[in-house]
Design a protein around this motif. Sequence first.
Motif, short mmCIF file in Angstrom:
data_model
loop_
_atom_site.label_atom_id
_atom_site.label_comp_id
_atom_site.label_asym_id
_atom_site.label_seq_id
_atom_site.Cartn_x
_atom_site.Cartn_y
_atom_site.Cartn_z
N ARG A 35 0.83 -1.20 0.00
CA ARG A 35 0.00 0.00 0.00
C ARG A 35 0.87 1.26 0.00
NH1 ARG A 35 -4.62 1.68 4.51
NH2 ARG A 35 -5.75 3.15 3.17
N PHE A 36 1.97 1.24 0.75
CA PHE A 36 2.86 2.40 0.83
C PHE A 36 3.64 2.59 -0.47
CE2 PHE A 36 7.03 4.22 1.88
CZ PHE A 36 6.66 5.38 2.55
N GLU A 37 4.22 1.50 -0.98
CA GLU A 37 5.13 1.59 -2.12
C GLU A 37 4.41 1.75 -3.45
OE1 GLU A 37 7.52 -1.92 -1.62
OE2 GLU A 37 8.13 -1.28 0.40
N ARG A 38 3.14 1.37 -3.50
CA ARG A 38 2.39 1.52 -4.74
C ARG A 38 1.34 2.64 -4.66
NH1 ARG A 38 1.35 -1.44 -9.34
NH2 ARG A 38 -0.70 -1.13 -10.29
N GLY A 39 0.68 2.71 -3.50
CA GLY A 39 -0.44 3.63 -3.40
C GLY A 39 -0.09 5.01 -2.89
N PHE A 40 1.08 5.18 -2.30
CA PHE A 40 1.43 6.47 -1.70
C PHE A 40 2.72 7.06 -2.26
CE2 PHE A 40 3.91 8.65 1.64
CZ PHE A 40 3.10 9.76 1.84
N LEU A 54 6.53 11.35 -4.52
CA LEU A 54 7.81 11.71 -5.15
C LEU A 54 7.60 12.72 -6.27
CD1 LEU A 54 9.65 8.24 -5.31
CD2 LEU A 54 9.77 10.00 -3.54
N ARG A 55 6.51 12.56 -7.03
CA ARG A 55 6.20 13.53 -8.08
C ARG A 55 5.80 14.87 -7.48
NH1 ARG A 55 3.61 8.80 -10.05
NH2 ARG A 55 4.66 7.95 -11.89
N GLU A 56 4.92 14.82 -6.49
CA GLU A 56 4.41 16.06 -5.90
C GLU A 56 5.51 16.88 -5.26
OE1 GLU A 56 1.52 17.10 -2.14
OE2 GLU A 56 0.85 15.54 -3.53
N PRO A 87 9.67 2.29 -5.08
CA PRO A 87 8.26 2.41 -5.49
C PRO A 87 7.90 1.43 -6.61
CG PRO A 87 9.28 4.57 -5.28
CD PRO A 87 10.39 3.57 -5.17
N LEU A 88 6.66 0.99 -6.57
CA LEU A 88 6.12 0.14 -7.62
C LEU A 88 5.43 1.02 -8.67
CD1 LEU A 88 4.62 -2.63 -5.35
CD2 LEU A 88 6.65 -2.84 -6.79
N GLY A 89 5.60 0.67 -9.91
CA GLY A 89 5.01 1.46 -10.97
C GLY A 89 6.04 2.28 -11.71
N ARG A 90 5.56 3.16 -12.57
CA ARG A 90 6.45 3.96 -13.41
C ARG A 90 7.24 4.96 -12.57
NH1 ARG A 90 3.76 6.79 -18.49
NH2 ARG A 90 3.50 4.55 -18.98
N LYS A 91 8.52 5.06 -12.87
CA LYS A 91 9.39 5.99 -12.15
C LYS A 91 9.04 7.43 -12.52
CE LYS A 91 13.74 4.88 -11.95
NZ LYS A 91 15.18 4.69 -12.29
N PRO A 92 8.92 8.32 -11.53
CA PRO A 92 8.63 9.73 -11.84
C PRO A 92 9.71 10.33 -12.74
CG PRO A 92 8.31 9.30 -9.51
CD PRO A 92 8.95 8.07 -10.08
N ALA A 93 9.33 11.16 -13.67
CA ALA A 93 10.28 11.78 -14.60
C ALA A 93 11.32 12.59 -13.83
CB ALA A 93 9.54 12.68 -15.58
#
Length: 367
Positions: A73-78, A83-85, A100-106
Amino acid sequence: MRIGLDYRPATIAPQSGIGRQVKALEQALGAHDGTELRLFSEAPLDHPQRQSACCPPWASPLHGLQRPQVRLRFERGFLPGQLREQRIDLYIATANMGLPLGRKPAGCRYVLVLHDLFQMTQRNAHGSRLKALAYRAIDSLSIAWSVWIADRVWCPSQFSCNEAARLFPWAKAKFRVLSNWVPQATPVTSTAPPGTPARYWLVVGSREPRKNVGFFLQQWQHCRQADSEIPELVIVGQPEDVEPHLRQLAGLHWLHGLSEEHLQALYSHAECLWQPSYAEGFGLPVVEALSHGTPVAVATGSALDEVAPASARRFAPHDSQQLQAALREVAHDTDDTDHEPLRAWAQQFAMPAYRLRLNALISELEH
């Protein structure tokens, strides 16, 4: 540069080995020129950690942050959105996994601090065989993902780097050594904890099978029965970590739940620290003992080869004859130990040297 630091290990157990390394990173990054540090963690709603770290709005169980569903929940949902914000340039995961899980922030780069790979290569202590198998599978997947997505992987020793390269040869170019920080000893004014014998050897850590304490106790007992010069033994750990017939040996003392003051006093007053582990990613007790000027004796074949000076007694971790010979040699060594070279050796793991290594690794990522 805005750096995000995974602070969960320090939230859960600030005095643990990993927790202390996370706090060392916090201290060193906070002193790094041009760095704006952000801490990311989870905590209960009333926990003071929320005043200094960026935490999810939901309540998190302090003693359950390592559970797979809580981590997910932390690594995917939060984490990705935060990190982007907060426009994080570099995010450092600090506990073998957790990127983090998912696409890396630009524009964001990832670092994984990989303390060891024993979840994958050794039999760890768990409550049941089923639980051990489940955690091994989950941890293996999580470590592999974090190594895959990381831009760099920092390991505390060349041994750990080599193990990582063996398991993940496709990521060999990512691995770098960032030796652990070890606080330098201050003069000890207190005596050893009550019940500690006047003359003793010391072992710190016994829980995991790789600590090899049962084998060490067998050889120590064998030598002690034949030689009255073999000192009594103090183990910082729990008797339940070894076989029942080894828990109450004559001359054996178990200690646990020690204050930092008492632990440092144990190091200072010991005649020798023994580290019989057959697998160590670093070997923190060895350097802590050396910082007090206390001689050490270590098993060969892991990171202990790197953290112990040339003067240390060495033995193969599964060779009873070598270990018994080392035990007798140390017991009958009549040469006065020069403590200053041992303290000087430990200085290479102090904060000034740690900051230099960390700064160099960050500079590599900036260019």
